[in-house]
Design a protein around this motif. Structure first.
Motif, short mmCIF file in Angstrom:
data_model
loop_
_atom_site.label_atom_id
_atom_site.label_comp_id
_atom_site.label_asym_id
_atom_site.label_seq_id
_atom_site.Cartn_x
_atom_site.Cartn_y
_atom_site.Cartn_z
N ASP A 177 19.29 -36.35 8.24
CA ASP A 177 19.08 -37.58 9.01
C ASP A 177 18.92 -38.81 8.14
O ASP A 177 18.73 -39.91 8.65
CB ASP A 177 17.88 -37.43 9.95
N LYS A 178 19.01 -38.65 6.82
CA LYS A 178 19.01 -39.81 5.92
C LYS A 178 19.79 -39.49 4.66
O LYS A 178 19.98 -38.32 4.31
CB LYS A 178 17.60 -40.26 5.59
N THR B 54 25.47 -40.08 5.98
CA THR B 54 25.17 -38.87 6.74
C THR B 54 26.26 -38.66 7.78
O THR B 54 26.99 -39.59 8.14
CB THR B 54 23.81 -38.98 7.44
N ILE C 20 25.56 -38.04 10.83
CA ILE C 20 25.05 -38.76 12.01
C ILE C 20 25.55 -40.20 11.98
O ILE C 20 25.99 -40.74 13.01
CB ILE C 20 23.52 -38.69 12.06
N GLU C 21 25.49 -40.82 10.81
CA GLU C 21 26.01 -42.19 10.67
C GLU C 21 27.49 -42.27 11.01
O GLU C 21 27.97 -43.30 11.48
CB GLU C 21 25.81 -42.69 9.24
N GLY D 48 23.29 -35.69 16.00
CA GLY D 48 22.47 -34.49 16.02
C GLY D 48 22.86 -33.42 15.02
O GLY D 48 22.23 -32.35 14.98
N THR E 181 22.74 -31.60 11.81
CA THR E 181 21.97 -31.43 10.57
C THR E 181 22.04 -29.97 10.15
O THR E 181 22.13 -29.07 10.99
CB THR E 181 20.48 -31.82 10.73
#
Length: 328
Positions: free
Chosen positions: A231-232, A242, A244-245, A250, A252
């Motif tokens: 998440d980072k 990431t 997610i970016e 969601g 991971t």
């Protein structure tokens, strides 16, 4: 002196000694630790698990005042080493360091030689290492989106490697396949090194792995790093976004390291070891080493780590069942 007075005096002395013993637990049992401590690593030297154990080893020796010995017991996807911890005397002299495969094994292997719920207890989560995705430089895609577009247009044309069936790398890629609705061919290897070798050579096009194995290859331009499954972003490669970016909400997947103890180890010993591990993990010099490894420092209570393991077991159990993953 009359006999009855001698008897009464002896009784009073005995009662007084018993009261002192009851009031002073330290007199009733030796202080911990009173002998060397063994940390079992269920993998060969040099890997992520071994690195994490050796990261805390010097600090534990200094703070606990006893030698701390790393005992590498590889085999059976960590089962041999974990079983050694489970069956060790619960006296605070044996601990183990495990990674995400520990949680996955509960579903992968119906007949483990130990019972995770009955034979072992969590001590502390030490660090979490989101997996990095790398692609071969000659692959016809340069970003995560391009890879997914290509995979959808060419089902089965992309081969991805892992360090073995049921490994964090394998399960994370299976999770990504399910999330993106793609079909890619899994090539399991006996360890991360041969998988990386084939990625460099173009025999496979995609490889998710712990950052320790890919950061330097990416910085040297030998592979293309396309995403972080966390998440980072990682401080060691801040330019890599990431997933997610990049629009994969969601998604991971990580490996992690944590310490276990045989169930029955006195709770005060488990708590003390947990506190010492957390203290060492949060030292500036330790955090700097973890940053270079692409690992976020943790340091948790035993209860928090037990809950973390339970959540990981559920998460990866679902992936294993849905993808039909079988152990070697």
């Amino acid at each position: 002196m009359p006999q009855h007075r001698l008897t009464r005096r002896a009784f009073n002395l005995t009662a007084g000694a018993a009261a002192v013993t009851l009031a002073s637990p330290s007199l009733a049992q030796p202080a911990w630790p009173s002998k060397p401590i063994r940390i079992v690593v269920p993998y060969t030297p040099g890997g992520f698990t071994d690195q994490m154990a050796r990261l805390v080893q010097p600090g534990l020796q200094a703070r606990l005042g006893q030698p701390v010995v790393i005992d590498n017991k590889p085999g059976a996807n960590s089962q041999i080493g974990v079983d050694a911890v489970a069956k060790a005397p619960p006296d605070g002299s044996t601990f183990g360091v495990v990674i995400a495969a520990y949680a996955a094994n509960t579903t992968l292997y119906p007949k483990l030689p130990y019972d995770p719920a009955k034979d072992l207890v969590g001590v502390s989560l030490m660090g979490v290492s989101p997996l990095l995705a790398a692609v071969n430089n000659d692959a016809p895609f340069k970003t995560a989106k391009e890879l997914i577009d290509y995979a959808r247009a060419n089902p089965g044309k992309i081969s991805f490697g892992s360090s073995g069936n049921g490994s964090a790398a394998h399960l994370t890629t299976e999770l990504w396949k399910a999330l993106t609705g793609t079909y890619m061919i899994h090539i399991p290897y006996r360890g991360a090194v041969p998988a990386l070798t084939d990625l460099l050579g173009g025999q496979i096009q995609l490889f998710f792995d712990a950052p320790t194995g890919l950061i330097n290859q990416g910085k040297a331009g030998k592979v293309r790093l396309i995403g972080v499954a966390g998440d980072k972003r990682l401080p060691a490669v801040p330019e890599v976004p990431t997933f997610i970016e990049q629009g994969f909400a969601g998604f991971t997947g990580s490996t992690w390291a944590g310490m276990l103890a045989p169930r029955g180890t006195p709770r005060e010993i488990v708590k003390r070891m947990s506190e010492e591990v957390a203290r060492i993990i949060q030292l500036p010099e330790t955090r700097a080493k973890l940053d270079a490894m692409g690992t976020f420092p943790a340091g948790s209570t035993p209860e928090e780590f037990d809950a973390f393991i339970a959540a990981e077991t559920r998460k990866w159990g679902d992936v294993i069942r849905r993808a039909g993953v079988k152990a070697d």
